[in-house]
Enzyme design. Structure first.
Site, PDB file in Angstrom:
ATOM      1  N   HIS A   1       0.746  -1.307   0.071  1.00  0.00           N
ATOM      2  CA  HIS A   1       0.098   0.072  -0.025  1.00  0.00           C
ATOM      3  C   HIS A   1       0.786   1.298  -0.002  1.00  0.00           C
ATOM      4  O   HIS A   1       0.642   2.094  -0.633  1.00  0.00           O
ATOM      5  CB  HIS A   1      -1.118   0.110   1.250  1.00  0.00           C
ATOM      6  CG  HIS A   1      -1.744   1.113   1.396  1.00  0.00           C
ATOM      7  ND1 HIS A   1      -2.857   1.178   0.535  1.00  0.00           N
ATOM      8  CD2 HIS A   1      -1.938   2.337   2.122  1.00  0.00           C
ATOM      9  CE1 HIS A   1      -3.781   2.435   0.619  1.00  0.00           C
ATOM     10  NE2 HIS A   1      -3.125   2.907   1.627  1.00  0.00           N
TER      11      HIS A   1
ATOM     12  N   HIS B   1      -9.976   2.697  -0.533  1.00  0.00           N
ATOM     13  CA  HIS B   1     -10.328   2.187   0.905  1.00  0.00           C
ATOM     14  C   HIS B   1     -11.254   0.982   0.677  1.00  0.00           C
ATOM     15  O   HIS B   1     -12.072   0.983   1.621  1.00  0.00           O
ATOM     16  CB  HIS B   1     -10.918   3.279   1.774  1.00  0.00           C
ATOM     17  CG  HIS B   1     -10.099   3.546   2.902  1.00  0.00           C
ATOM     18  ND1 HIS B   1     -10.805   3.611   4.110  1.00  0.00           N
ATOM     19  CD2 HIS B   1      -8.645   3.689   3.167  1.00  0.00           C
ATOM     20  CE1 HIS B   1      -9.652   4.086   5.041  1.00  0.00           C
ATOM     21  NE2 HIS B   1      -8.607   3.774   4.524  1.00  0.00           N
TER      22      HIS B   1
ATOM     23  N   SER C   1      -4.346  -0.161  -5.610  1.00  0.00           N
ATOM     24  CA  SER C   1      -4.842  -1.038  -4.789  1.00  0.00           C
ATOM     25  C   SER C   1      -4.836  -2.597  -5.159  1.00  0.00           C
ATOM     26  O   SER C   1      -5.652  -2.860  -6.064  1.00  0.00           O
ATOM     27  CB  SER C   1      -6.257  -0.813  -4.486  1.00  0.00           C
ATOM     28  OG  SER C   1      -6.994  -1.553  -3.643  1.00  0.00           O
TER      29      SER C   1
END
Length: 766
Positions: free
Chosen positions: A59, A108, A562
């Site tokens: 990340h 997220h 991601s």
């Protein structure tokens, strides 16, 4: 509080090289741990291990993607508008009149699956702080959401929480949510995508950077206290596959307080206005670890931090827990000693807790050519002593193996040509209604009505139109337009072309308002980088985006990768979400996607060329549950020409409305424009009805022409080489479509009922 005698100090690490350490549990590989030992010349302390584990996580370090992301710089087109590019918290572009705009999108995903409300809420909070740290006032947000099937039990658990989290945080901050996307597909079951975008405005001279220059300058932590929430979020949640036990990871999800963030925003803006900071960084992923290493690495020296000065809301936290905590609403500033009192007074004025936790140090002798040392103490004992750039900038870079998935060729050869076509107008009519009423195409009002679109008073255009448009300042009419797009079906069929199509659609959406596309941000959502098939998809997608941006002259200003978006061995569709920002000189000329009732009888013109392109289409997916073939052809030159036509048609008043064609093709575009304007239309199409109505050929848009301007629009299109076909007129109380073999009538009340009731019905939330 950890007792000093029990601390894993640097001196203890030097004398106990064989002490077992939980590096694997923190997501580190054997060779990564060995490299840390080589860098330090000893084993790391527990606190140092915490820093490297989060900073070298997928990340934070982009270790599997960095080699591909470099294309965005290598192929970056020249742009006089680009003020700050990749590498900072967000990119910054010049939009004219002395104003600059910064924007970025981030994911997220995993936190939002584990704890939907807080995961989504803190996604908004984090991207807002990224924009704030550039020196800008955040002025609007957007979100791009993907879920499993709308009727699935897991979607019913996740979606309402995600929407409530976005709504709660954004509304409390007083930021308009001006657009985004909502998609549903079985590929996102148990792995939703929650991508949040924020845009901010500043003057050119107000740009701030993440750096810690000046030995003797003070390091100040301000905002919320530090707690146990979010510990290891970057490494535990964002850098690992999901499994059946993922719900147990809730302690790794941050908890947000938007009311405190609002105060933090206003406090920070006053600090910037008074020139009280020389460097600034928010505490998002990796918390104190990230802020200290990145600020120190971006400066001219080192940094010394007293971790025991960090204000805690749980006094039992250890140094490593403090370093890994991702408690929200926190910022770190570098402040000159002579301005420290004014800084602290400003924070007190806004009721923001501010604490000096360290200072910038000087590089001495041959200490380290990488920019000094980051030293951290705990009650006088040294628990961290490392070169900061080795954590922030010099993490591992992997050349992951990649190859085309074994099923890729078979997928592409299974074309929609074998799918049954409607045999009657009644069946064709039913298919139009089914596509219009399918989740992901139908009205998203159940979601978007929970967001405030007009707070702050500068929203010019918002969902459900093609782009969000906001005024740059309270005075003047200059504005910016923003759109996000991504089609996982296209990208699954062809990652290179699919990514270019996502970019082209966002580019086209911005142009459809009359704005000039200017810059790009991206959120690249993929499965595990350890899967060679996924890495092939990623490599092709990044290559496609870099090539497209180079051709159309819109630089990538930043974004997010991601990975590990999969449950077990099943990865999501590769889903690059592309955000495009454009500038419009006068927002009063902006175009909406609604047929204007006041122009009844006005001509509807279809711009662009329609081909039989149904691979990955909504028609194939919704009607036949089919995914195969090739996605629509990419023609970037045609996209650029169409954008020029749309911009000039808006600025010169030739067009009364415009709407791009994308998911669902012409049938969906006509239905949406009619419903948004409350007036019908009568159109006539040529050739095969399915191709005419459902093809998703790119570089197309509908334009409603002001009466008397038809010849001027034709001349404009001819000048730019854009095909233009008059297909009908605005008017009536139905969408009437005539084709060579018959016609379809869709009364607006029936169309509206289908369009608006579908999502609430699927969610059992009427």
């Amino acid at each position: 509080m950890t007792e000093t005698s029990q601390l894993d100090t640097v001196s203890r690490a030097e004398t106990s090289p064989d002490t077992p350490q939980p590096f694997a549990e923190l997501g580190m590989k054997d060779d990564e741990y060995a490299r840390v030992r080589t860098i330090l010349g000893r084993r790391p302390t527990s606190a140092e291990l915490a820093i490297y584990s989060v900073m070298w996580s997928e990340h934070c370090s982009y270790k599997s993607s960095k080699t591909h992301l470099r294309q965005f710089g290598a192929k970056a087109p020249h742009s006089d508008a680009l003020l700050v590019g990749m590498g900072e918290n967000a990119g910054v572009v010049d939009v004219g009149d002395g104003y600059a705009v910064t924007f970025k999108i981030e994911s997220h995903n995993h936190p939002s699956y584990v704890e939907p409300h807080q995961g989504a809420a803190t996604g908004v909070g984090g991207i807002v702080r990224d924009i704030l740290t550039m020196g800008a006032r955040p002025v609007a947000v957007m979100d791009a959401l993907r879920f499993g099937p709308a009727e699935a039990a897991d979607t019913h658990r996740v979606l309402p929480g995600v929407v409530s989290g976005i709504s709660f945080y954004g509304n409390c901050l007083g930021l308009p949510n001006i657009g985004g996307e909502l998609g549903f597909d079985p590929g996102y079951s148990a792995n939703p995508l929650v991508n949040a975008l924020c845009v901010g405005v500043m003057r050119h001279d107000g740009i701030k950077l993440a750096q810690a220059p000046g030995p003797g300058n003070k390091v100040v932590l301000f905002g919320a206290t530090t707690g146990p929430d979010g510990i290891g979020g970057a490494s535990v949640l964002a850098s690992a596959n999901f499994d059946a036990e993922s719900h147990a990871k809730r302690p790794s999800v941050q908890v947000g307080d938007p009311f405190l963030e609002k105060l933090l925003i206003e406090c920070s803006l006053e600090l910037f206005e008074r020139d009280l900071v020389v460097g600034i960084q928010d505490l998002g992923a990796a918390g104190v670890s990230c802020a200290t290493t990145e600020l120190a690495a971006g400066g001219t020296g080192g940094m010394r931090i007293a971790l025991d000065r960090v204000p805690l809301r749980d006094p039992r936290l250890t140094p490593e827990e403090i370093l890994m905590s991702e408690s929200q609403e926190r910022m770190m500033a570098v402040v000159e000693p002579g301005k420290l009192e004014a800084f602290l007074d400003t924070c007190a004025k806004w009721d923001i807790l501010a604490t000096v936790i360290g200072e910038v140090t000087e590089v001495t002798g041959e200490e380290d050519q990488r920019g000094g040392r980051l030293v951290m103490t705990w009650h006088g004992e040294t628990v961290v002593d490392l070169p900061p750039r080795t954590a922030s900038d010099e993490g591992p870079v992997y050349e992951r193996p990649y190859h085309k998935p074994a099923d890729q060729d078979a997928l592409q050869t299974d074309t929609p040509a074998r799918l049954a076509r409607p045999v009657s107008d009644a069946e064709l009519r039913e298919q139009v209604l089914t596509v219009v009423g399918s989740p992901g195409i139908c009205d998203a009002g159940w979601v978007t009505e929970q967001y405030d679109r007009y707070v702050l008073g500068n929203t010019v255009l918002a969902t459900p139109h093609d782009s969000g448009v906001i005024r740059v300042a309270d005075t003047g009419d200059r504005g910016v337009a923003l759109a996000t797009d991504g089609n996982g079906r296209y990208t699954r069929l062809d990652p290179y072309a699919g990514t270019q199509l996502a970019y082209a659609e966002a580019y086209r959406n911005v142009a459809a308002t009359g704005a000039r596309p200017l810059a790009v941000t991206n959120c690249l959502n993929f499965g595990s980088p350890e899967d060679p098939g996924v890495m092939w998809q990623f490599a092709e997608a990044t290559r496609g985006l870099a090539d497209a941006c180079q051709e159309l002259g819109t630089p990538v200003t930043g974004g997010n990768v991601s990975f590990y978006n999969q449950t077990g061995a099943t990865a999501i569709h590769p889903t690059p979400v592309i955000g495009v920002l454009g500038v419009i000189d006068d927002v009063n000329t902006r175009l909406t996607s609604a047929f204007p009732a006041a122009t009844e009888g006005a001509s509807i013109v279809l711009l662009g060329e329609t081909r039989e392109e149904l691979g990955g289409s909504a028609w194939a997916s919704v009607i036949h549950d089919h995914l195969g073939g090739q996605p629509p052809r990419v023609d970037l030159a045609a996209e650029a020409a169409l954008a020029r036509v749309l911009g000039e048609a808006a600025a010169t008043g030739l067009a009364a409305a415009a709407h791009d064609l994308s998911d669902g093709g012409l049938a969906v575009a006509l239905a949406e424009s009619a419903l948004r304007g409350g007036v019908g239309c009568a159109v006539q199409v040529a050739g095969d009805a399915v191709t005419a109505l459902f093809s998703e050929s790119a570089a197309r848009a509908l334009v409603v022409v002001h009466p008397g301007s038809e010849a001027a629009l034709t001349e404009l299109c001819d000048r730019h080489g854009v095909p233009a076909t008059a297909i009908g007129t605005v008017g009536g109380t139905a969408v009437r479509i005539t084709h060579p073999a018959g016609s379809v009538d869709l009364p607006l009340p029936e169309l509206r009922a289908t369009y608006e009731a579908a999502l609430p019905a699927a969610l059992d939330a009427v």
